[in-house]
Scaffold this motif. Structure first.
Motif, PDB file in Angstrom:
ATOM      1  N   THR A   1       5.704  18.017  -0.695  1.00  0.00           N
ATOM      2  CA  THR A   1       4.957  18.727  -1.729  1.00  0.00           C
ATOM      3  C   THR A   1       3.474  18.602  -1.394  1.00  0.00           C
ATOM      4  O   THR A   1       3.078  17.923  -0.437  1.00  0.00           O
ATOM      5  N   ASP A   2       2.636  19.246  -2.181  1.00  0.00           N
ATOM      6  CA  ASP A   2       1.189  19.119  -1.995  1.00  0.00           C
ATOM      7  C   ASP A   2       0.585  18.138  -2.991  1.00  0.00           C
ATOM      8  O   ASP A   2      -0.630  18.125  -3.222  1.00  0.00           O
ATOM      9  N   ILE A   3       1.422  17.285  -3.582  1.00  0.00           N
ATOM     10  CA  ILE A   3       0.951  16.318  -4.575  1.00  0.00           C
ATOM     11  C   ILE A   3       0.549  15.019  -3.883  1.00  0.00           C
ATOM     12  O   ILE A   3       1.347  14.409  -3.179  1.00  0.00           O
ATOM     13  N   SER A   4      -0.706  14.605  -4.078  1.00  0.00           N
ATOM     14  CA  SER A   4      -1.195  13.352  -3.520  1.00  0.00           C
ATOM     15  C   SER A   4      -2.237  12.762  -4.455  1.00  0.00           C
ATOM     16  O   SER A   4      -2.785  13.455  -5.312  1.00  0.00           O
ATOM     17  N   ILE A   5      -2.505  11.481  -4.276  1.00  0.00           N
ATOM     18  CA  ILE A   5      -3.490  10.796  -5.098  1.00  0.00           C
ATOM     19  C   ILE A   5      -4.174   9.734  -4.242  1.00  0.00           C
ATOM     20  O   ILE A   5      -3.540   9.111  -3.389  1.00  0.00           O
ATOM     21  N   THR A   6      -5.476   9.563  -4.428  1.00  0.00           N
ATOM     22  CA  THR A   6      -6.227   8.561  -3.681  1.00  0.00           C
ATOM     23  C   THR A   6      -6.089   7.213  -4.362  1.00  0.00           C
ATOM     24  O   THR A   6      -6.439   7.062  -5.532  1.00  0.00           O
ATOM     25  N   LEU A   7      -5.591   6.218  -3.633  1.00  0.00           N
ATOM     26  CA  LEU A   7      -5.476   4.872  -4.185  1.00  0.00           C
ATOM     27  C   LEU A   7      -6.793   4.112  -4.052  1.00  0.00           C
ATOM     28  O   LEU A   7      -7.228   3.448  -4.977  1.00  0.00           O
ATOM     29  N   PHE A   8      -7.424   4.187  -2.884  1.00  0.00           N
ATOM     30  CA  PHE A   8      -8.776   3.642  -2.762  1.00  0.00           C
ATOM     31  C   PHE A   8      -9.434   4.138  -1.488  1.00  0.00           C
ATOM     32  O   PHE A   8      -8.775   4.559  -0.534  1.00  0.00           O
ATOM     33  N   LYS A   9     -10.768   4.109  -1.498  1.00  0.00           N
ATOM     34  CA  LYS A   9     -11.590   4.430  -0.338  1.00  0.00           C
ATOM     35  C   LYS A   9     -12.639   3.338  -0.206  1.00  0.00           C
ATOM     36  O   LYS A   9     -13.326   3.019  -1.179  1.00  0.00           O
ATOM     37  N   ALA A  10     -12.777   2.767   0.981  1.00  0.00           N
ATOM     38  CA  ALA A  10     -13.750   1.697   1.206  1.00  0.00           C
ATOM     39  C   ALA A  10     -14.544   2.013   2.471  1.00  0.00           C
ATOM     40  O   ALA A  10     -13.976   2.097   3.568  1.00  0.00           O
ATOM     41  N   SER A  11     -15.844   2.182   2.320  1.00  0.00           N
ATOM     42  CA  SER A  11     -16.702   2.537   3.449  1.00  0.00           C
ATOM     43  C   SER A  11     -16.957   1.342   4.357  1.00  0.00           C
ATOM     44  O   SER A  11     -16.931   0.181   3.921  1.00  0.00           O
ATOM     45  N   ASN A  12     -17.199   1.632   5.627  1.00  0.00           N
ATOM     46  CA  ASN A  12     -17.510   0.605   6.614  1.00  0.00           C
ATOM     47  C   ASN A  12     -18.779  -0.136   6.204  1.00  0.00           C
ATOM     48  O   ASN A  12     -19.843   0.455   6.050  1.00  0.00           O
ATOM     49  N   LYS A  13     -18.674  -1.443   6.025  1.00  0.00           N
ATOM     50  CA  LYS A  13     -19.813  -2.242   5.586  1.00  0.00           C
ATOM     51  C   LYS A  13     -20.613  -2.791   6.760  1.00  0.00           C
ATOM     52  O   LYS A  13     -21.712  -3.302   6.586  1.00  0.00           O
ATOM     53  N   GLY A  14     -20.064  -2.692   7.959  1.00  0.00           N
ATOM     54  CA  GLY A  14     -20.720  -3.230   9.149  1.00  0.00           C
ATOM     55  C   GLY A  14     -19.714  -3.965  10.006  1.00  0.00           C
ATOM     56  O   GLY A  14     -18.865  -4.700   9.489  1.00  0.00           O
ATOM     57  N   PHE A  15     -19.790  -3.777  11.331  1.00  0.00           N
ATOM     58  CA  PHE A  15     -18.758  -4.333  12.196  1.00  0.00           C
ATOM     59  C   PHE A  15     -18.777  -5.859  12.246  1.00  0.00           C
ATOM     60  O   PHE A  15     -17.800  -6.482  12.681  1.00  0.00           O
ATOM     61  N   GLU A  16     -19.877  -6.481  11.786  1.00  0.00           N
ATOM     62  CA  GLU A  16     -19.885  -7.943  11.724  1.00  0.00           C
ATOM     63  C   GLU A  16     -18.831  -8.453  10.740  1.00  0.00           C
ATOM     64  O   GLU A  16     -18.417  -9.618  10.808  1.00  0.00           O
ATOM     65  N   TYR A  17     -18.360  -7.588   9.845  1.00  0.00           N
ATOM     66  CA  TYR A  17     -17.335  -7.987   8.874  1.00  0.00           C
ATOM     67  C   TYR A  17     -15.926  -8.018   9.478  1.00  0.00           C
ATOM     68  O   TYR A  17     -14.959  -8.320   8.786  1.00  0.00           O
ATOM     69  N   LEU A  18     -15.830  -7.717  10.779  1.00  0.00           N
ATOM     70  CA  LEU A  18     -14.549  -7.873  11.460  1.00  0.00           C
ATOM     71  C   LEU A  18     -14.356  -9.294  11.969  1.00  0.00           C
ATOM     72  O   LEU A  18     -13.232  -9.690  12.310  1.00  0.00           O
ATOM     73  N   PHE A  19     -15.425 -10.072  12.046  1.00  0.00           N
ATOM     74  CA  PHE A  19     -15.303 -11.412  12.597  1.00  0.00           C
ATOM     75  C   PHE A  19     -14.609 -12.346  11.607  1.00  0.00           C
ATOM     76  O   PHE A  19     -14.733 -12.185  10.388  1.00  0.00           O
ATOM     77  N   PRO A  20     -13.871 -13.341  12.130  1.00  0.00           N
ATOM     78  CA  PRO A  20     -13.030 -14.185  11.270  1.00  0.00           C
ATOM     79  C   PRO A  20     -13.759 -14.865  10.123  1.00  0.00           C
ATOM     80  O   PRO A  20     -13.167 -15.099   9.080  1.00  0.00           O
ATOM     81  N   VAL A  21     -15.040 -15.194  10.296  1.00  0.00           N
ATOM     82  CA  VAL A  21     -15.738 -15.926   9.242  1.00  0.00           C
ATOM     83  C   VAL A  21     -16.252 -15.015   8.131  1.00  0.00           C
ATOM     84  O   VAL A  21     -16.635 -15.489   7.062  1.00  0.00           O
ATOM     85  N   ALA A  22     -16.280 -13.716   8.354  1.00  0.00           N
ATOM     86  CA  ALA A  22     -16.820 -12.788   7.358  1.00  0.00           C
ATOM     87  C   ALA A  22     -15.867 -12.682   6.168  1.00  0.00           C
ATOM     88  O   ALA A  22     -14.650 -12.703   6.336  1.00  0.00           O
TER      89      ALA A  22
END
Length: 444
Positions: A412-433
């Protein structure tokens, strides 16, 4: 990235009081409704402004009478429940109060299943919930429990990703709604990291020569907790007796969920993703904004739950895109397909009315011949899909790159957005972030 997942329990509340700020046509007073959830029952009490009342739950008449109160018993614990209270005066229905709430969890059972790592992604053990009541052109929201912010003591509220209150407490009334529209509400609070976590962050930032100033404290030393509710306002000219319209005529017992991560820019400097790189090389991005149906991705996980008369089953598929490396002038150098072996599906409890599963997601870039550690894109999401179209999500995610999650009805064409989160910065990929916690509930 390996996180020590912290189980976050919201203390349950005993009474929810909704107040409307407008008088609907035919009503002489401002209607109010009191909602009291228990483990196996829900009690409703509303202002006596009509001659008689009907109460529907999930499109089924559960009570009818002249009293302005009702208790629904023998309910499943920690389960979402919807009610439509039809108000009649002189034999004519003058309005409907639509209540969305949830029974409480059995505290004894919670103690038996108190594993922190499991509970953070288990909506079945999680009492986080945004209760709501809709009447005419107003919606009231209540964030359940003793939710507190450790940064400023204030709770932020976003409507469709736009900040509408920086001090919403744990409740809010929105009169700017329209029939047939869908709105996403997000309460956000911040919890300070532990001393050991802060020490790790300071050590990593020191290695990278980065100095923390006051403006950075919130971003690096506090973990956001996001409570999201997506609500579709019923269309007045399409209401059934109970105010509920089934989502589709075809495939009504099947719900899909799509979770994607992507880099919103055309390129991403390699030095920002691979610690220690000083060259001008860059990785290819996806060069797009949020979209349910269009655009590339770094990773995609798609699930679909189908209910049958005997139970339910889940399909799962995953996809990772090529990692592409370019020189400083944007000239292509090489590419490699990343592994998807650490993107894992785990089936949980399921029956003919609900289906619970967990996605463990750990994905690196396609190649790592730089001699440095490559950070992963990580998230853990526990998802419960109900036969009636209800969806609840609980979990943890990196704050990079961009993340998006959608629910839909297949074919069907029925959909809903559960959430959208923008990139905060690639430093947030590191384990301590700090990662972000998320709790979502809606109905498609």
């Amino acid at each position: 990235m390996n996180y020590k997942l912290i189980f976050f329990v919201v203390i349950s509340f005993s009474c929810l009081f909704f107040v409307q700020d407008l008088k609907a046509e035919g009503l002489e007073e401002i209607p109010q409704v009191n909602v009291k959830p228990e483990v196996n029952e829900i009690s409703l009490k509303w202002e006596d402004i009509g001659d008689s009342y009907d109460v529907y739950s999930n499109d089924r008449l559960v009570w009818s009478g002249k009293e302005s109160k009702f208790t629904d018993k023998d309910l499943e614990e920690n389960t979402p429940v919807e009610y439509n209270v039809n108000i009649y005066k002189k034999g004519k229905k003058i309005d409907v109060i639509r209540v969305d709430t949830k029974t409480l969890a059995n505290k004894k059972m919670k103690l038996m299943h108190s594993n922190e790592e499991d509970n953070v992604v288990n909506p079945l053990n999680n009492e986080d919930y945004i209760d709501s009541a809709i009447i005419n052109n107003s919606i009231n929201l209540k964030l359940r429990g003793n939710v507190k912010d450790n940064f400023s003591g204030k709770i932020e509220l976003y409507k469709d990703d736009k900040l509408i209150s920086s001090d919403a407490s744990n409740g809010f009334q929105d009169s700017e709604i329209k029939s047939g529209e869908t709105y996403s509400y997000k309460f956000v609070v911040y919890h300070k990291l532990s001393d050991s976590e802060i020490e790790e962050i300071n050590s990593e930032l020191s290695k990278r020569g980065q100095i923390i100033n006051f403006a950075d404290f919130k971003s690096y030393y506090y973990r956001p907790y996001e409570y999201i509710k997506v609500i579709k306002i019923p269309e007045k000219n399409k209401m059934s007796t109970s105010g509920y319209t089934p989502p589709v005529d075809y495939y009504p017992n099947q719900v899909g969920v799509n979770y994607r991560t992507f880099i919103p820019t055309k390129y991403a400097p390699a030095a920002s993703i691979i610690s220690g790189i000083t060259s001008k090389d860059k990785f290819g991005g996806d060069n797009r904004s949020f979209s349910f149906s269009n655009g590339t991705h770094r990773t995609m996980v798609e699930t679909a739950v189908r209910f049958t008369k005997n139970g339910s089953n889940t399909t799962f598929k995953k996809n990772v895109s090529y990692t592409r490396l370019y020189d400083k002038d944007g000239k292509f150098k090489k590419q490699k397909k990343p592994t998807d072996k650490n993107i894992v599906f785990k089936q949980g409890k399921k029956d003919k009315s609900m289906n619970y599963y967990v996605i463990d997601h750990d994905a690196t870039v396609g190649f790592n011949d730089f001699g440095f550690v490559t950070p992963s894109i990580n998230y853990r999401a526990g998802i419960v899909v109900y036969k009636n179209g209800r969806i609840t999500v609980s979990g943890s995610r990196d704050q990079a790159p961009s993340h998006e999650m959608y629910a839909y009805i297949p074919y069907t064409d029925i959909s809903i957005t559960l959430f959208k989160a923008s990139n905060k910065g690639f430093e947030y990929l590191f384990p301590v972030a700090p990662s972000a916690r998320m709790s979502i509930n809606t109905k498609i």
